[in-house]
Design an enzyme around this catalytic site. Sequence first.
Site, PDB file in Angstrom:
ATOM      1  N   ALA A 156     -33.217   7.671  31.892  1.00 63.65           N
ATOM      2  CA  ALA A 156     -33.009   6.778  30.747  1.00 63.65           C
ATOM      3  C   ALA A 156     -32.000   7.361  29.762  1.00 63.65           C
ATOM      4  O   ALA A 156     -31.332   6.613  29.039  1.00 63.65           O
ATOM      5  CB  ALA A 156     -34.345   6.527  30.054  1.00 63.65           C
TER       6      ALA A 156
ATOM      7  N   GLN B 181     -46.584   5.751  26.117  1.00 64.27           N
ATOM      8  CA  GLN B 181     -47.454   5.174  27.139  1.00 64.27           C
ATOM      9  C   GLN B 181     -48.844   5.031  26.508  1.00 64.27           C
ATOM     10  O   GLN B 181     -49.172   5.755  25.556  1.00 64.27           O
ATOM     11  CB  GLN B 181     -47.492   6.159  28.317  1.00 64.27           C
ATOM     12  CG  GLN B 181     -48.381   5.791  29.468  1.00 64.27           C
ATOM     13  CD  GLN B 181     -47.922   4.512  30.128  1.00 64.27           C
ATOM     14  OE1 GLN B 181     -48.210   3.434  29.593  1.00 64.27           O
ATOM     15  NE2 GLN B 181     -47.238   4.614  31.242  1.00 64.27           N
TER      16      GLN B 181
ATOM     17  N   GLU C 178     -46.433  -6.042  22.282  1.00 63.39           N
ATOM     18  CA  GLU C 178     -45.545  -6.136  23.448  1.00 63.39           C
ATOM     19  C   GLU C 178     -45.923  -7.359  24.277  1.00 63.39           C
ATOM     20  O   GLU C 178     -47.106  -7.617  24.494  1.00 63.39           O
ATOM     21  CB  GLU C 178     -45.695  -4.876  24.311  1.00 63.39           C
ATOM     22  CG  GLU C 178     -44.830  -4.927  25.563  1.00 63.39           C
ATOM     23  CD  GLU C 178     -44.861  -3.627  26.340  1.00 63.39           C
ATOM     24  OE1 GLU C 178     -44.403  -2.610  25.799  1.00 63.39           O
ATOM     25  OE2 GLU C 178     -45.346  -3.649  27.480  1.00 63.39           O
TER      26      GLU C 178
ATOM     27  N   HIS D  37     -45.052  12.352  32.026  1.00 62.49           N
ATOM     28  CA  HIS D  37     -44.674  11.331  33.005  1.00 62.49           C
ATOM     29  C   HIS D  37     -45.153  11.814  34.375  1.00 62.49           C
ATOM     30  O   HIS D  37     -45.050  13.010  34.682  1.00 62.49           O
ATOM     31  CB  HIS D  37     -43.150  11.137  32.994  1.00 62.49           C
ATOM     32  CG  HIS D  37     -42.698  10.014  33.868  1.00 62.49           C
ATOM     33  ND1 HIS D  37     -42.489  10.171  35.229  1.00 62.49           N
ATOM     34  CD2 HIS D  37     -42.455   8.718  33.599  1.00 62.49           C
ATOM     35  CE1 HIS D  37     -42.111   9.007  35.746  1.00 62.49           C
ATOM     36  NE2 HIS D  37     -42.076   8.098  34.775  1.00 62.49           N
TER      37      HIS D  37
HETATM   38  P1  FAD Z   1     -36.904   8.761  31.879  1.00 63.32           P
HETATM   39  O1  FAD Z   1     -36.841   9.029  30.426  1.00 63.32           O
HETATM   40  O2  FAD Z   1     -35.640   8.839  32.649  1.00 63.32           O
HETATM   41  O3  FAD Z   1     -37.979   9.777  32.500  1.00 63.32           O
HETATM   42  C1  FAD Z   1     -38.461   9.596  33.835  1.00 63.32           C
HETATM   43  C2  FAD Z   1     -38.777  10.964  34.454  1.00 63.32           C
HETATM   44  O4  FAD Z   1     -37.546  11.671  34.669  1.00 63.32           O
HETATM   45  C3  FAD Z   1     -39.618  11.877  33.560  1.00 63.32           C
HETATM   46  O5  FAD Z   1     -40.464  12.624  34.383  1.00 63.32           O
HETATM   47  C4  FAD Z   1     -38.584  12.758  32.883  1.00 63.32           C
HETATM   48  O6  FAD Z   1     -39.136  13.998  32.460  1.00 63.32           O
HETATM   49  C5  FAD Z   1     -37.596  12.932  34.023  1.00 63.32           C
HETATM   50  N1  FAD Z   1     -36.232  13.260  33.575  1.00 63.32           N
HETATM   51  C6  FAD Z   1     -35.550  12.699  32.544  1.00 63.32           C
HETATM   52  N2  FAD Z   1     -34.327  13.223  32.450  1.00 63.32           N
HETATM   53  C7  FAD Z   1     -34.206  14.132  33.461  1.00 63.32           C
HETATM   54  C8  FAD Z   1     -33.160  15.002  33.905  1.00 63.32           C
HETATM   55  N3  FAD Z   1     -32.000  15.063  33.291  1.00 63.32           N
HETATM   56  N4  FAD Z   1     -33.405  15.775  35.015  1.00 63.32           N
HETATM   57  C9  FAD Z   1     -34.582  15.727  35.668  1.00 63.32           C
HETATM   58  N5  FAD Z   1     -35.621  14.918  35.276  1.00 63.32           N
HETATM   59  C10 FAD Z   1     -35.426  14.146  34.201  1.00 63.32           C
HETATM   60  N6  FAD Z   1     -40.621  -0.402  32.998  1.00 63.32           N
HETATM   61  C11 FAD Z   1     -39.925  -1.534  33.264  1.00 63.32           C
HETATM   62  O7  FAD Z   1     -39.461  -1.714  34.378  1.00 63.32           O
HETATM   63  N7  FAD Z   1     -39.750  -2.513  32.311  1.00 63.32           N
HETATM   64  C12 FAD Z   1     -40.224  -2.366  31.053  1.00 63.32           C
HETATM   65  O8  FAD Z   1     -40.037  -3.265  30.211  1.00 63.32           O
HETATM   66  C13 FAD Z   1     -40.935  -1.169  30.727  1.00 63.32           C
HETATM   67  N8  FAD Z   1     -41.401  -0.943  29.464  1.00 63.32           N
HETATM   68  C14 FAD Z   1     -41.995   0.262  29.164  1.00 63.32           C
HETATM   69  C15 FAD Z   1     -42.393   0.510  27.838  1.00 63.32           C
HETATM   70  C16 FAD Z   1     -43.016   1.716  27.499  1.00 63.32           C
HETATM   71  C17 FAD Z   1     -43.406   1.974  26.059  1.00 63.32           C
HETATM   72  C18 FAD Z   1     -43.290   2.679  28.511  1.00 63.32           C
HETATM   73  C19 FAD Z   1     -43.999   3.970  28.163  1.00 63.32           C
HETATM   74  C20 FAD Z   1     -42.892   2.441  29.822  1.00 63.32           C
HETATM   75  C21 FAD Z   1     -42.239   1.246  30.166  1.00 63.32           C
HETATM   76  N9  FAD Z   1     -41.804   0.983  31.472  1.00 63.32           N
HETATM   77  C22 FAD Z   1     -41.116  -0.185  31.754  1.00 63.32           C
HETATM   78  C23 FAD Z   1     -42.082   1.941  32.553  1.00 63.32           C
HETATM   79  C24 FAD Z   1     -40.937   2.972  32.756  1.00 63.32           C
HETATM   80  O9  FAD Z   1     -39.778   2.309  33.221  1.00 63.32           O
HETATM   81  C25 FAD Z   1     -41.428   3.990  33.792  1.00 63.32           C
HETATM   82  O10 FAD Z   1     -42.468   4.762  33.231  1.00 63.32           O
HETATM   83  C26 FAD Z   1     -40.384   4.878  34.438  1.00 63.32           C
HETATM   84  O11 FAD Z   1     -40.992   5.552  35.524  1.00 63.32           O
HETATM   85  C27 FAD Z   1     -39.766   5.918  33.532  1.00 63.32           C
HETATM   86  O12 FAD Z   1     -38.941   5.373  32.606  1.00 63.32           O
HETATM   87  P2  FAD Z   1     -38.356   6.248  31.380  1.00 63.32           P
HETATM   88  O13 FAD Z   1     -37.439   5.379  30.641  1.00 63.32           O
HETATM   89  O14 FAD Z   1     -39.447   6.920  30.666  1.00 63.32           O
HETATM   90  O15 FAD Z   1     -37.524   7.354  32.232  1.00 63.32           O
END
Ligand code: FAD
Length: 287
Positions: free
Chosen positions: A124, A175, A17, A148
Amino acid sequence: MKVIDIIDSEKPSLSFEVFPPKNNENFDKIKQAIEEIAALHPSYMSVTYGAGGGTSDNTAQIAVNIREQFGVETVAHLSCISSNRSKIKEELDRLQRTGVENILALRGDMPEGFNPDELTYRHASELTEEIRNYGGFCIGGACYPEGHPESKTSAEDIMHLKEKVDAGCQFLTTQMFFDNNILYNFLYRLQSAGVNVPVVAGIMPVINPSSIKRICRISGTSLPQRFVRIVERYSDNPEAMKQAGIAYATEQIVDLFANGVKAVHVYSMDRPDVATAIMNNISEIIR
Ligand code: FAD
């Protein structure tokens, strides 16, 4: 090429990455570091995306450059929390136009003092569904072996992960974690919950001990005591810390491949020296 096909192939996958430059000032220096990593010919490389959108132009540009110049497949990260439907459509048009085939669909970190009613995207999974409906991309997502930080329980986190997969996410990248048993237990729990897409294990070689405790606190990642001892022992000798950090990450990677994990993603932090050392340490293992 779609990353899912790379991960699904017989060969173990080792990917890196990188962060695109945040501004034009250090663009050339970071671009060069990224090119040195690409020249190692990893299985693929992923390019992060600034949560505020600041580096979005650079994400696409760097991803295209890696693919065209080095023939290394790329994944462009895309986060949605600060975006809206027309901006996301623009991003997807741009990625499609430039030939990027793989997207890591992310929510991004919640902006401070946000008003949830003003957000177009809250999770997401909503972005994932939108990309799936747009069509043509292989979609990945993030997952958290230790949960998370916003999730009350890991069961709740896995339930939402399943929703993300059902929305179209084809692979997951974890993560960072520093104890492989945490990953193995997480994989069992995913299996029981019916989350059956490939999981790419995210490994962070710790080179800079001053930031690691803070990063772990924010991300909810635990540091095993034996690793804390390594950091304490070598943190005031940068070269020794670098060696120890690379050795610890290498040991994790060897153990993961030996225990059936097929794909490892290294958070190489734009450090070609670190990426090269890891690649050399396991060259026969991934051959
Ligand atoms: P989600 O999948 O939406 O999850 C976030 C939280 O919401 C979790 O607690 C989940 O359980 C909860 N949730 C999901 N759906 C629901 C629902 N329907 N109702 C209630 N709760 C729900 N950040 C950046 O800005 N740029 C990057 O390039 C970047 N790269 C990353 C790469 C990796 C491999 C990882 C692990 C993280 C990266 N991040 C990046 C950080 C990431 O954006 C953060 O961790 C962010 O807080 C969560 O993103 P997510 O896509 O996992 O969110």
